[in-house]
Enzyme design. Sequence first.
Site: not given
Length: 465
Positions: A248, A322
């Site tokens: 990120k 996820r």
Amino acid sequence: MKINVTENVTSTPCEVLVIGKFEGEKTPIEFVNEYVIEKDKFEGKFGETYLIHTLGKLPQDKILVVGCGKKEDFNAVKMSEVTSKAVKKLQQIKAKKALFDFDVKEDYGKYAAIGAFIADYYFDKYKSEKKDRVEEITFAKFSAKQVEEGIIFGEAMKFTRDLANEPAQNATPSKLAEIALGIDGIDTKIYDKEQCKEMGMGAFLAVGQGSAQPPKFIHMKYSVENPKKRIAIIGKGICFDSGGLDIKPAASMLTMKDDMSGAACILGVMKSLKALAPDIEVHGIIAACENMPSGSSYKPGDILTAKNGKTIEVDNTDAEGRLTLADALCYASELGVDEIIDIATLTGACMVALGTIASGVMGNSEELIQEIIKTGEESGEKFWQLPMFKDYFNGLKSEIADMKNTGSRFGGASAAGVFLQEFVDCPKWAHIDVAGTAFLDKPQKEFISGATGVGVRTILNYILK
Ligand code: BES
Ligand code: MG
Ligand code: ZN
């Protein structure tokens, strides 16, 4: 902050007496009606406050009048909000003790206590200079039982906020496991890396493999005799989300210690169950790990096999939540529970869609989704349903595996939802995306910046229904 209940009312001497005023109505205290309402025209609009010194005319030094808005619009959630307002005002004037005497339904006591706890919250354990705190609040007229329940809810939220605010250097997967093991009245089983491997949790383990912190799979169980139903609640437990090799940018990474807010919520809920004694069985599940870049990290292009045998091509290592939830959902499905609810800081897309105001909710059971939305409304938390059309899965199609973990940037919250569904084998499942609501950059309503404890109130109320 200490919270008491008393039946003695306005004659009790105290530093500050806090009372409510509805628009267009008088208060039970003549002094207030005379000076605040008639002379100074204080209307009592929702959330407005008015502080008046009694100059020895009443047993209390000061009276804080809090606007409650229109009587017909008032409800339990508003009780919580006005109590927060009042506590913030008390902090401002550095008051230490206050008596609250509101002319409202006695069962609003639960929400008054919750509101007091929310406003009393500061994460100042690492500050040399501590915040001004109200030491003691006494509620008149409310039912003690309701106030007690509110205190349990308030403490759960405080616990969850503390844990989500805690830097990732301390709130590690092992720390979460240690906390889970210490919860009273709950049976906890911790699975280490080897045991997770044996269970076939290839997706969860891949995410954690780049970190120096070992992963921990946490299963907590609250049981009762002849449970009315059995549910599993799952919290995303990424103790730090750097993005992994798909790292990120600095600004996006800054708050990623909060990526275990779902897990913190589940721990807060599980911690409260013994005292609340619901008549259902509750499984609390957390797949805890860090998502870090290193020589041992999982890589874009890797193919992972989840617990149910489905294969996933890694398209982006930053879509890690996820993957961990996939194995947690398989595990929960195998328990054969009646319902599964997961809560996760899952997608920036959900934050873009709903901002910091509402959490996204989706799933395979319209009934469960609507029940969560309704319970949220009653609890003071907003949920908004997002679609889970099958078409969203088109973007996740892989040439070489059963699916990819990401597709288009657009509709990202729903894409994550249909991805998760591949690992659910339970007729009633709801997924709650709290990416926007779990952690605030700046204060919002009764919440200071930082962790909000989102989900705790709603999930606890849902469990108690
Ligand atoms: N933890 C983030 C989601 C998030 C974003 C939480 C902002 C709180 C605030 C999640 O793991 C993530 O990185 N999601 C990616 C997915 C993308 C790579 C498909 C995102 O939303 O950008
Ligand atoms: Mg990520
Ligand atoms: Zn994440």
